[in-house]
Design an enzyme around this catalytic site. Structure first.
Site, PDB file in Angstrom:
ATOM      1  N   GLY A   1      56.703  34.041  22.995  1.00 22.39           N
ATOM      2  CA  GLY A   1      56.793  35.413  22.520  1.00 22.39           C
ATOM      3  C   GLY A   1      56.634  36.501  23.545  1.00 22.39           C
ATOM      4  O   GLY A   1      56.867  37.671  23.234  1.00 22.39           O
TER       5      GLY A   1
ATOM      6  N   GLU B   1      54.535  28.151  24.680  1.00 17.38           N
ATOM      7  CA  GLU B   1      55.940  27.853  24.361  1.00 17.38           C
ATOM      8  C   GLU B   1      56.851  29.020  24.735  1.00 17.38           C
ATOM      9  O   GLU B   1      57.584  29.543  23.893  1.00 17.38           O
ATOM     10  CB  GLU B   1      56.085  27.583  22.853  1.00 17.38           C
ATOM     11  CG  GLU B   1      55.229  26.465  22.309  1.00 17.38           C
ATOM     12  CD  GLU B   1      55.245  26.414  20.770  1.00 17.38           C
ATOM     13  OE1 GLU B   1      55.858  27.292  20.138  1.00 17.38           O
ATOM     14  OE2 GLU B   1      54.622  25.497  20.220  1.00 17.38           O
TER      15      GLU B   1
ATOM     16  N   CYS C   1      87.465  41.333  15.177  1.00 16.05           N
ATOM     17  CA  CYS C   1      87.884  42.314  14.173  1.00 16.05           C
ATOM     18  C   CYS C   1      86.727  42.750  13.292  1.00 16.05           C
ATOM     19  O   CYS C   1      86.689  42.425  12.098  1.00 16.05           O
ATOM     20  CB  CYS C   1      89.001  41.715  13.327  1.00 16.05           C
ATOM     21  SG  CYS C   1      90.333  41.150  14.375  1.00 16.05           S
TER      22      CYS C   1
HETATM   23  N1  LLP Z   1      57.906  28.887  19.722  1.00 18.84           N
HETATM   24  C1  LLP Z   1      58.384  29.052  18.479  1.00 18.84           C
HETATM   25  C2  LLP Z   1      57.804  28.271  17.392  1.00 18.84           C
HETATM   26  C3  LLP Z   1      59.424  29.965  18.250  1.00 18.84           C
HETATM   27  O1  LLP Z   1      59.894  30.132  17.011  1.00 18.84           O
HETATM   28  C4  LLP Z   1      59.983  30.694  19.338  1.00 18.84           C
HETATM   29  C5  LLP Z   1      61.079  31.640  19.131  1.00 18.84           C
HETATM   30  C6  LLP Z   1      59.452  30.477  20.614  1.00 18.84           C
HETATM   31  C7  LLP Z   1      58.412  29.571  20.778  1.00 18.84           C
HETATM   32  C8  LLP Z   1      59.966  31.182  21.846  1.00 18.84           C
HETATM   33  O2  LLP Z   1      59.789  32.552  21.756  1.00 18.84           O
HETATM   34  P1  LLP Z   1      60.123  33.469  23.032  1.00 18.84           P
HETATM   35  O3  LLP Z   1      59.120  33.135  24.114  1.00 18.84           O
HETATM   36  O4  LLP Z   1      61.496  33.192  23.448  1.00 18.84           O
HETATM   37  O5  LLP Z   1      59.938  34.857  22.513  1.00 18.84           O
HETATM   38  N2  LLP Z   1      67.085  35.309  18.743  1.00 18.84           N
HETATM   39  C9  LLP Z   1      66.012  36.267  18.963  1.00 18.84           C
HETATM   40  C10 LLP Z   1      64.707  35.579  19.287  1.00 18.84           C
HETATM   41  C11 LLP Z   1      64.278  34.554  18.263  1.00 18.84           C
HETATM   42  C12 LLP Z   1      62.994  33.850  18.617  1.00 18.84           C
HETATM   43  C13 LLP Z   1      62.730  32.723  17.677  1.00 18.84           C
HETATM   44  N3  LLP Z   1      61.565  31.933  17.992  1.00 18.84           N
HETATM   45  C14 LLP Z   1      66.454  37.249  20.041  1.00 18.84           C
HETATM   46  O6  LLP Z   1      67.574  37.142  20.522  1.00 18.84           O
HETATM   47  O7  LLP Z   1      65.688  38.157  20.379  1.00 18.84           O
END
Ligand code: LLP
Length: 411
Positions: free
Chosen positions: A235, A269, A338
């Site tokens: 996150g 993560e 489109c």
């Molecule tokens: N762990 C879990 C359980 C998750 O659901 C996610 C992301 C992560 C780790 C990794 O999160 P990060 O470090 O990448 O923030 N498509 C969206 C982002 C969706 C994130 C979903 N879960 C975007 O393009 O901003």
């Protein structure tokens, strides 16, 4: 923040990648990937830790390979992602499996592969894992994903730690579910986990979530349920425009300070913070369509290649890699799909000519991984910039690839 998302990219290498492999094309920088990995692994002192790259951010085998060689663990959300990790040489013992909808076949595959931990998100999932593990005559390492009910203060579509979200086990139900897990056959409790959302630009929500989870760790300990790890999820945000997310090292220090003196391994993560600013999307201007109200630069990438602007109204930096063109104005950067929602950027002042090469920054995370074939558009090529120069790591799809799995009817 003094660095911009394009800092450190070698323009000549980007131009060479486009010349060699065409556009649209995602380009990743190996040195940036390695540097981000190192930032996540510095400053831990004696605290045991494991960084598990969130594969969904970018599942390119080449990227997984780079992280696997550096000792990464992986956070997966499907059997498909597990197969990718294995194909890239990742260690299954360092894999954690998240997600609210794990299918029976995916659970079997994960057990057979010997993954490190199932991040369980509900009671029925716990029961299913227990049943399958007993059938398979093995023991599933489990952790419960707790929903800590904290506000991540991010885009509502990517906020996951509120009571109103579908994720995890409600904080107040967690103790009882752990008690059940402790009695069930076929499962071994190894940890606890949470993930509160994505693109967070403050440390406070992470610390609040950690405090709430640590409260549960203590309550479990007093009942004799001892955990080996705490997984704080991903996150951490990145800079797309003018955001000022915490430095990785400040974020890690805040977490580490909270955990001092506890014999717990910490798992993380991260997805976006490892790959987001290590990737760009290259695209060429097909047509310029100046107009009275809006002027459109129609490029050869579209919402199917990069969904974030259409889906979240996300802002990505756009710059030209060509010499300044003759038409200087404020452009809408749009694709050929489109739909009016098919835009990559609004209101960008650029001096353009037809045929110019543009770079769309900060697209290493959730760019290629969320792409589709909408409008029967083959997906982009992917290139890794290495010391030796650009290397093709995924060929551009062909229309033959797209129609191959289909079957014509017989008449
Ligand atoms: N762990 C879990 C359980 C998750 O659901 C996610 C992301 C992560 C780790 C990794 O999160 P990060 O470090 O990448 O923030 N498509 C969206 C982002 C969706 C994130 C979903 N879960 C975007 O393009 O901003």
């Amino acid at each position: 923040m003094s660095t911009t998302p394009l800092d450190g990219f070698d323009r000549q290498q980007l131009i060479a990648a486009a010349d060699l492999y065409g556009t649209p094309c995602y380009v990743y920088d190996e040195a940036k990937l390695v540097a981000a990995w190192q930032a996540f692994n510095a400053d831990w002192q004696d605290q045991p830790h494991q960084v598990c790259y969130a594969v969904k951010a970018n599942p390119s085998l080449a990227i997984l390979q780079i992280f696997a060689r550096l000792g990464a663990g992986f956070d997966i959300v499907s059997g498909g992602e597990l197969q990718r990790v294995l194909a890239a040489g990742g260690d299954p013992a360092k894999v954690v499996f998240s997600g609210v909808g794990k299918r029976t076949d995916e659970i079997r595959l994960a057990l057979a592969s010997g993954i490190g931990c199932f991040n369980v998100e509900s009671e029925p999932e716990l029961m299913r894992i227990s049943r399958i593990a007993v059938e398979e005559n093995c023991v599933a390492p489990v952790s419960l994903r707790v929903n800590p009910d904290v506000d991540a203060r991010t885009h509502p579509y990517i906020s996951t730690g509120l009571k109103s979200n579908k994720f995890g086990v409600p904080h107040q139900d967690a103790l009882q579910l752990y008690r059940l897990a402790a009695r069930l056959p076929g499962v071994r409790i190894v940890g606890i986990d949470c993930h509160i959302g994505s693109q967070l630009t403050e440390i406070a929500p992470f610390v609040d979530a950690l405090d709430r989870v640590l409260h549960l760790v203590d309550a479990l300990q007093s009942e004799g349920i001892v955990l080996h790890h705490i997984d704080i999820g991903g996150g951490l945000g990145i800079c797309y425009r003018d955001e000022t997310p915490p430095d990785i090292s400040d974020y890690l220090t805040a977490l580490r300070t909270r955990l001092a003196g506890r014999p717990l391994k910490i798992l993380l993560e991260p997805g976006r913070a490892l790959v987001g600013n290590a990737g760009v999307l290259l695209t060429r201007v097909e047509y310029l369509k100046p107009g009275e109200e809006k002027s459109f630069a129609i490029v050869d990438a579209a919402m199917n290649d990069l969904m974030r602007p259409a889906l979240y109204d996300a802002w990505h930096e756009v710059a030209s890699l060509s010499p300044p063109g003759n038409q200087q104005r404020v452009w809408e950067i749009v694709g050929p799909v489109c739909e009016t929602g098919d835009f990559l950027a609004h209101d960008r002042e650029l001096a353009l000519n037809e045929g110019d090469l543009l770079v769309i920054a900060s697209t290493g995370a959730y760019g290629m991984s969320m792409s589709s074939n909408y409008n029967t558009r083959p997906r982009a090529a992917e290139v890794m910039l290495r010391d030796s120069g650009p290397v093709l790591v995924r060929s551009r799809e062909t229309v033959e690839d797209l129609i191959k799995p289909e079957h014509l009817l017989t008449f």
